[in-house]
Design a protein around this motif. Structure first.
Motif, PDB file in Angstrom:
ATOM      1  N   ALA A 232     -28.590  86.843  66.614  1.00  0.00           N
ATOM      2  CA  ALA A 232     -29.881  87.354  67.078  1.00  0.00           C
ATOM      3  C   ALA A 232     -29.856  87.595  68.586  1.00  0.00           C
ATOM      4  CB  ALA A 232     -30.988  86.367  66.717  1.00  0.00           C
ATOM      5  N   VAL A 233     -29.166  86.723  69.319  1.00  0.00           N
ATOM      6  CA  VAL A 233     -29.049  86.904  70.771  1.00  0.00           C
ATOM      7  C   VAL A 233     -28.298  88.203  71.072  1.00  0.00           C
ATOM      8  CG1 VAL A 233     -28.016  85.994  72.883  1.00  0.00           C
ATOM      9  CG2 VAL A 233     -29.152  84.440  71.285  1.00  0.00           C
ATOM     10  N   ARG A 234     -27.191  88.427  70.368  1.00  0.00           N
ATOM     11  CA  ARG A 234     -26.417  89.655  70.569  1.00  0.00           C
ATOM     12  C   ARG A 234     -27.260  90.881  70.249  1.00  0.00           C
ATOM     13  NH1 ARG A 234     -21.279  91.496  70.852  1.00  0.00           N
ATOM     14  NH2 ARG A 234     -20.408  89.386  70.788  1.00  0.00           N
ATOM     15  N   ALA A 235     -27.981  90.824  69.132  1.00  0.00           N
ATOM     16  CA  ALA A 235     -28.816  91.956  68.741  1.00  0.00           C
ATOM     17  C   ALA A 235     -29.879  92.245  69.789  1.00  0.00           C
ATOM     18  CB  ALA A 235     -29.461  91.682  67.385  1.00  0.00           C
ATOM     19  N   HIS A 236     -30.440  91.194  70.374  1.00  0.00           N
ATOM     20  CA  HIS A 236     -31.451  91.352  71.411  1.00  0.00           C
ATOM     21  C   HIS A 236     -30.860  92.066  72.630  1.00  0.00           C
ATOM     22  CE1 HIS A 236     -35.111  90.048  73.680  1.00  0.00           C
ATOM     23  NE2 HIS A 236     -34.271  90.150  74.704  1.00  0.00           N
ATOM     24  N   LEU A 237     -29.686  91.634  73.051  1.00  0.00           N
ATOM     25  CA  LEU A 237     -29.047  92.240  74.216  1.00  0.00           C
ATOM     26  C   LEU A 237     -28.636  93.686  73.934  1.00  0.00           C
ATOM     27  CD1 LEU A 237     -26.812  89.253  75.408  1.00  0.00           C
ATOM     28  CD2 LEU A 237     -28.913  90.097  76.484  1.00  0.00           C
ATOM     29  N   GLU A 238     -28.144  93.949  72.728  1.00  0.00           N
ATOM     30  CA  GLU A 238     -27.735  95.305  72.366  1.00  0.00           C
ATOM     31  C   GLU A 238     -28.931  96.250  72.283  1.00  0.00           C
ATOM     32  OE1 GLU A 238     -23.693  94.428  69.723  1.00  0.00           O
ATOM     33  OE2 GLU A 238     -25.651  94.582  68.736  1.00  0.00           O
ATOM     34  N   GLY A 239     -30.105  95.696  72.073  1.00  0.00           N
ATOM     35  CA  GLY A 239     -31.309  96.514  71.971  1.00  0.00           C
ATOM     36  C   GLY A 239     -31.966  96.822  73.299  1.00  0.00           C
ATOM     37  N   LEU A 240     -31.417  96.285  74.381  1.00  0.00           N
ATOM     38  CA  LEU A 240     -31.996  96.562  75.701  1.00  0.00           C
ATOM     39  C   LEU A 240     -31.767  98.028  76.070  1.00  0.00           C
ATOM     40  CD1 LEU A 240     -30.834  93.381  77.666  1.00  0.00           C
ATOM     41  CD2 LEU A 240     -33.122  93.856  76.759  1.00  0.00           C
ATOM     42  N   GLY A 242     -30.535 101.379  77.356  1.00  0.00           N
ATOM     43  CA  GLY A 242     -29.321 101.837  78.010  1.00  0.00           C
ATOM     44  C   GLY A 242     -28.061 101.082  77.643  1.00  0.00           C
ATOM     45  N   VAL A 243     -28.186  99.968  76.946  1.00  0.00           N
ATOM     46  CA  VAL A 243     -27.015  99.165  76.590  1.00  0.00           C
ATOM     47  C   VAL A 243     -26.348  99.755  75.347  1.00  0.00           C
ATOM     48  CG1 VAL A 243     -26.196  96.891  75.844  1.00  0.00           C
ATOM     49  CG2 VAL A 243     -27.989  97.061  77.589  1.00  0.00           C
ATOM     50  N   THR A 244     -25.055 100.064  75.451  1.00  0.00           N
ATOM     51  CA  THR A 244     -24.316 100.620  74.308  1.00  0.00           C
ATOM     52  C   THR A 244     -23.395  99.596  73.660  1.00  0.00           C
ATOM     53  OG1 THR A 244     -22.537 101.411  75.757  1.00  0.00           O
ATOM     54  CG2 THR A 244     -24.364 102.935  75.308  1.00  0.00           C
ATOM     55  N   ALA A 245     -23.087  98.512  74.360  1.00  0.00           N
ATOM     56  CA  ALA A 245     -22.215  97.478  73.794  1.00  0.00           C
ATOM     57  C   ALA A 245     -22.388  96.178  74.562  1.00  0.00           C
ATOM     58  CB  ALA A 245     -20.753  97.920  73.833  1.00  0.00           C
ATOM     59  N   VAL A 246     -22.105  95.079  73.873  1.00  0.00           N
ATOM     60  CA  VAL A 246     -22.139  93.750  74.480  1.00  0.00           C
ATOM     61  C   VAL A 246     -20.832  93.047  74.135  1.00  0.00           C
ATOM     62  CG1 VAL A 246     -23.259  91.487  74.497  1.00  0.00           C
ATOM     63  CG2 VAL A 246     -24.647  93.568  74.298  1.00  0.00           C
ATOM     64  N   HIS A 247     -20.177  92.485  75.132  1.00  0.00           N
ATOM     65  CA  HIS A 247     -18.960  91.727  74.848  1.00  0.00           C
ATOM     66  C   HIS A 247     -18.873  90.533  75.785  1.00  0.00           C
ATOM     67  CE1 HIS A 247     -16.582  93.136  78.389  1.00  0.00           C
ATOM     68  NE2 HIS A 247     -17.319  94.225  78.260  1.00  0.00           N
ATOM     69  N   HIS A 264     -21.354  90.424  79.077  1.00  0.00           N
ATOM     70  CA  HIS A 264     -21.075  91.707  79.722  1.00  0.00           C
ATOM     71  C   HIS A 264     -21.863  92.784  78.974  1.00  0.00           C
ATOM     72  CE1 HIS A 264     -16.939  90.448  81.578  1.00  0.00           C
ATOM     73  NE2 HIS A 264     -17.833  89.470  81.609  1.00  0.00           N
ATOM     74  N   LEU A 265     -22.668  93.534  79.701  1.00  0.00           N
ATOM     75  CA  LEU A 265     -23.438  94.619  79.111  1.00  0.00           C
ATOM     76  C   LEU A 265     -22.826  95.955  79.549  1.00  0.00           C
ATOM     77  CD1 LEU A 265     -27.107  93.425  79.858  1.00  0.00           C
ATOM     78  CD2 LEU A 265     -25.624  92.811  77.931  1.00  0.00           C
ATOM     79  N   VAL A 266     -22.494  96.792  78.582  1.00  0.00           N
ATOM     80  CA  VAL A 266     -21.962  98.120  78.892  1.00  0.00           C
ATOM     81  C   VAL A 266     -23.127  99.102  78.960  1.00  0.00           C
ATOM     82  CG1 VAL A 266     -20.418  99.974  78.175  1.00  0.00           C
ATOM     83  CG2 VAL A 266     -19.789  97.579  77.763  1.00  0.00           C
ATOM     84  N   ILE A 267     -23.359  99.660  80.153  1.00  0.00           N
ATOM     85  CA  ILE A 267     -24.450 100.618  80.381  1.00  0.00           C
ATOM     86  C   ILE A 267     -23.843 101.863  81.047  1.00  0.00           C
ATOM     87  CG2 ILE A 267     -26.709 100.985  81.434  1.00  0.00           C
ATOM     88  CD1 ILE A 267     -27.124  97.999  81.481  1.00  0.00           C
ATOM     89  N   PRO A 268     -23.466 102.881  80.257  1.00  0.00           N
ATOM     90  CA  PRO A 268     -22.798 104.077  80.793  1.00  0.00           C
ATOM     91  C   PRO A 268     -23.601 104.798  81.872  1.00  0.00           C
ATOM     92  CG  PRO A 268     -22.589 103.994  78.415  1.00  0.00           C
ATOM     93  CD  PRO A 268     -23.553 102.918  78.786  1.00  0.00           C
ATOM     94  N   VAL A 312     -13.318  88.658  74.159  1.00  0.00           N
ATOM     95  CA  VAL A 312     -14.335  89.428  73.480  1.00  0.00           C
ATOM     96  C   VAL A 312     -14.892  88.606  72.339  1.00  0.00           C
ATOM     97  CG1 VAL A 312     -14.837  91.503  72.193  1.00  0.00           C
ATOM     98  CG2 VAL A 312     -13.263  91.605  74.114  1.00  0.00           C
ATOM     99  N   VAL A 313     -16.205  88.516  72.258  1.00  0.00           N
ATOM    100  CA  VAL A 313     -16.858  87.727  71.228  1.00  0.00           C
ATOM    101  C   VAL A 313     -17.599  88.652  70.280  1.00  0.00           C
ATOM    102  CG1 VAL A 313     -18.537  85.911  70.768  1.00  0.00           C
ATOM    103  CG2 VAL A 313     -17.132  85.783  72.814  1.00  0.00           C
TER     104      VAL A 313
END
Length: 313
Positions: A232-240, A242-247, A264-268, A312-313
């Protein structure tokens, strides 16, 4: 607070927000609980010998271990409030986890001795003063009940306090069982009921301690604390936005009441600004109770992931 700096061609930003406040002080509760239980241990030991009751002696031994457990838990709450130092950058917060683990292991060792003594009594039954057992155990219900009540308000949010609460609540229930056993012995003369009650004490202690052992052990290994769903934490971060990936997502307990997270939040599209990071940190605090959040922003998913392939998690 926020901080940003360039490293290896990437913009790394960290947001720390919503830090948990220090856990509520239970110093008075510990002091009263320890004093009450020390007095009760003396009473149980004396009347256990006079009444020839292994059930009372077993419960006295258990209550003595609870006194030690309360002391350890109290010391841990004091250490957890110490300020960080250059070497202990989180302070001594982790001492509360160690205290919980110590209490769980110590109790399980203690019940082994209680169980062994009770089993031996089956082969060598001895007369028991049922009325004495009942009176002393009745006092135990009062002492343990009051002590458990002192810790009830903190039992849900802190496994260190929960350990103290569970031990005292279990003891109150056990004392009620001893009263019942004494009543039956008084009218039936069934002395075998005394060691049976002792084994019942063992079962209650093991049952009430197992969850504490499991949670404190996983916390000591820096596992995600109970009650937090990492998916759920990962899903929350991925839903922010501009965020395309979380690792490189890590969640671990700093103490029995405080949790930390790094990701780490990937924001292109590039760095979203400090307000984005602060809102994300507050979201972790409000939705998951994670008070110490560090977020690193990266713009190139392929390059970012290749820099940390083993994490990577």
């Amino acid at each position: 607070m926020t901080e940003s700096h360039d490293h290896a061609g990437h913009d790394h930003s960290h947001a720390h927000g919503g830090h948990s406040h220090a856990p509520a002080s239970f110093g008075k509760a510990f002091a009263i609980g320890i004093a009450l239980n020390v007095g009760f241990v003396v009473i149980e030991a004396v009347y256990g010998v006079l009444g020839n009751s292994v059930a009372l002696l077993a419960d006295a031994g258990h209550n003595l271990s609870d006194v030690l457990g309360l002391v350890v838990a109290w010391v841990a709450t004091v250490l957890a409030k110490r300020a960080p130092t250059a070497r202990y950058t989180y302070g001594m917060k982790g001492s509360s986890i160690l205290a919980s683990l110590f209490n769980a292991v110590f109790l399980l060792v203690a019940v082994g001795a209680i169980g062994w003594e009770a089993i031996q009594r089956f082969g060598e039954p001895a007369p028991v003063a049922g009325k004495t057992v009942m009176v002393v155990a009745a006092v135990g219900i009062l002492v343990n009940g009051i002590t458990a009540w002192l810790f009830a308000s903190g039992a849900k949010g802190d496994i260190n306090i929960r350990g103290a609460f569970l031990h005292m609540a279990a003891d109150a229930a056990v004392s009620a069982g001893v009263v019942l056993a004494g009543l039956v012995i008084l009218y039936t003369g069934w002395t075998w009921l005394d060691p049976v009650t002792s084994l019942g004490i063992v079962a209650v202690i093991v049952w009430s301690t197992w969850g504490l052992l499991r949670d404190s052990l996983t916390m000591s290994l820096a596992a995600v604390p109970p009650g937090i769903d990492p998916t759920a934490v990962r899903a929350h971060l991925e839903g922010l936005p501009g965020v395309t990936a979380v690792h490189d997502l890590h969640i671990w307990p700093m103490s029995t009441t405080e949790t930390a997270l790094t990701a780490h939040l990937v924001i292109p599209a590039g760095h979203p600004g400090d307000s984005f990071l602060m809102e994300a940190a507050h979201g972790m605090k409000d939705d998951f109770g994670i008070g110490h959040v560090t977020l690193q922003v990266e713009t190139d998913e392929a390059t970012a992931c290749s820099l940390v392939p083993d994490h990577v998690v």
